[in-house]
Design an enzyme around this catalytic site. Structure first.
Site, short mmCIF file in Angstrom:
data_model
loop_
_atom_site.label_atom_id
_atom_site.label_comp_id
_atom_site.label_asym_id
_atom_site.label_seq_id
_atom_site.Cartn_x
_atom_site.Cartn_y
_atom_site.Cartn_z
N ARG A 42 -11.65 -3.36 2.62
CA ARG A 42 -10.33 -3.80 3.11
C ARG A 42 -10.51 -5.22 3.62
O ARG A 42 -11.17 -5.46 4.63
CB ARG A 42 -9.87 -2.87 4.24
CG ARG A 42 -8.45 -3.15 4.78
CD ARG A 42 -8.13 -2.10 5.83
NE ARG A 42 -6.85 -2.26 6.46
CZ ARG A 42 -5.72 -1.68 6.07
NH1 ARG A 42 -5.75 -0.89 5.01
NH2 ARG A 42 -4.59 -1.86 6.73
N HIS A 73 -2.30 -3.43 -2.77
CA HIS A 73 -2.60 -2.25 -1.96
C HIS A 73 -2.44 -1.01 -2.84
O HIS A 73 -1.54 -0.19 -2.63
CB HIS A 73 -1.67 -2.19 -0.75
CG HIS A 73 -2.15 -1.31 0.37
ND1 HIS A 73 -3.34 -0.61 0.31
CD2 HIS A 73 -1.59 -1.01 1.58
CE1 HIS A 73 -3.49 0.08 1.43
NE2 HIS A 73 -2.45 -0.15 2.21
N GLN A 122 -2.27 2.79 -1.49
CA GLN A 122 -1.03 3.12 -0.81
C GLN A 122 0.07 3.46 -1.80
O GLN A 122 0.78 4.47 -1.65
CB GLN A 122 -0.60 1.95 0.07
CG GLN A 122 0.74 2.17 0.78
CD GLN A 122 0.68 3.26 1.84
OE1 GLN A 122 -0.09 3.15 2.78
NE2 GLN A 122 1.49 4.30 1.68
N CYS A 133 5.02 2.30 4.80
CA CYS A 133 3.57 2.53 4.77
C CYS A 133 2.94 2.57 6.16
O CYS A 133 1.79 2.97 6.30
CB CYS A 133 2.90 1.48 3.90
SG CYS A 133 3.14 -0.22 4.44
N ARG A 188 -2.01 9.95 1.79
CA ARG A 188 -3.14 9.03 1.60
C ARG A 188 -4.43 9.82 1.41
O ARG A 188 -5.27 9.47 0.58
CB ARG A 188 -3.27 8.08 2.81
CG ARG A 188 -2.13 7.10 3.00
CD ARG A 188 -2.00 6.11 1.86
NE ARG A 188 -3.23 5.39 1.60
CZ ARG A 188 -3.63 4.31 2.28
NH1 ARG A 188 -2.91 3.84 3.27
NH2 ARG A 188 -4.75 3.69 1.95
#
Length: 300
Positions: free
Chosen positions: A100, A127, A130, A258, A286
């Site tokens: 990340r 992303h 996600q 999110c 997730r």
């Protein structure tokens, strides 16, 4: 060939669809396995995280593996050692990297110089984990995406880019509403359009949400953009997801975010906590999608 998951574009269309279905199977069955038994994955996080870190750590354990967590504060990542050196060294110690970070080019450098799988846990450009999780959340309620209208309301950021990539593989109509000057990357949009994605970009959020079955939003100032907060608040005036906006959508419309959310900015409390909100299921998913992605990376 080793699998990496740097963006949704790393998947074939059939693989993207299969991942959503597989994650749903894993969720409904409480899936566990020993796929990663004896393996250790390093989580390298240059940006703070709650859902991404937790879901990946638990997902890896559900598949029998172990994790180690690294930040720039407690490693050479924040110092002068080149990334290519870190990539080669970590490849001798661990069995995969979940990263990340800021620039997408950092992931590409880890892939170039390392010899283990790399998974994108968020960059400024994409992303993908996600959005794949969000697709799972939609699939649970509307498994046929063909007639869906999905609205993205907010910044043309990494989330918008990954929604654009997803629209190449899934047959929904994607309406993107952004303020002038905050449009998604033109090259990403043009590539997706050329590949058949149904995407429409507007500067009027009311147009984007009209008849929508799902409305998505995100914070107006992401990590690393805090100094732009006041400027963005002015630019994004009128882009708040509230009751008036929901009234323009389909009667069955659901709302996605999110998280973390700035209540009273991009979304109001009553919508986030209301009956049309899916954000808590979205957050849970997730975990299940992370397991499906890990399985794809280590078995395909």
């Amino acid at each position: 060939m080793m699998n990496h998951f740097l963006s949704i574009r790393d998947l074939k269309q059939s693989e993207a669809v299969a991942l959503v279905r597989r994650a749903h199977e894993m969720k409904t069955s409480g899936f566990r396995s020993d796929l990663l038994a004896g393996k250790t994955l390093a989580l390298i996080f240059e940006k703070a995280s709650t859902r991404t870190r937790t879901s990946f750590e638990v997902a890896i354990r559900h598949l029998g593996g172990q994790t180690m967590f690294m930040t720039p504060r407690d490693s050479q990542l924040g110092r002068s050692e080149p990334l290519k050196d870190t990539a080669r060294v970590l490849s001798r110690f661990v069995d995969g990297l979940v990263i990340r970070t800021f620039g997408q080019e950092k992931l590409e450098e880890f892939v170039q110089y390392g010899s283990i799988p790399v998974i994108n846990a968020l960059t400024d450009e994409y992303h993908p984990c996600q959005i794949m999780s969000d697709l799972l959340t939609m699939y649970e309620r509307t498994p046929d995406f063909a007639d869906l209208v999905v609205a993205w309301v907010g910044d043309g950021n990494n989330m918008a880019h990954s929604w654009i990539n997803a629209a190449v593989y899934f047959p929904f109509q994607l309406n993107i509403a952004v303020p002038k000057g905050y449009e998604p990357d033109q090259a990403i949009f043009e590539r997706a359009s050329e590949m058949g994605a149904k995407i429409w970009i507007t500067h009027d959020p009311r147009e984007a949400v009209e008849g929508a079955h799902y409305i998505n939003t995100d914070v107006w100032a992401s990590m690393g953009q805090e100094e732009e907060q006041k400027k963005r608040e002015k630019a994004f005036a009128g882009f708040q997801v509230n009751g008036d906006m929901l009234a323009l959508a389909d009667a069955s419309c659901k709302v996605l975010h999110c998280l973390p959310a700035h209540r009273g900015e991009e979304i109001i409390e009553e919508v986030l906590e209301g009956p049309q909100s899916l954000v808590w299921d979205q957050a849970e998913n997730r975990l299940h999608m992370q397991k499906a992605i890990l399985e794809w990376v280590y078995t395909s």
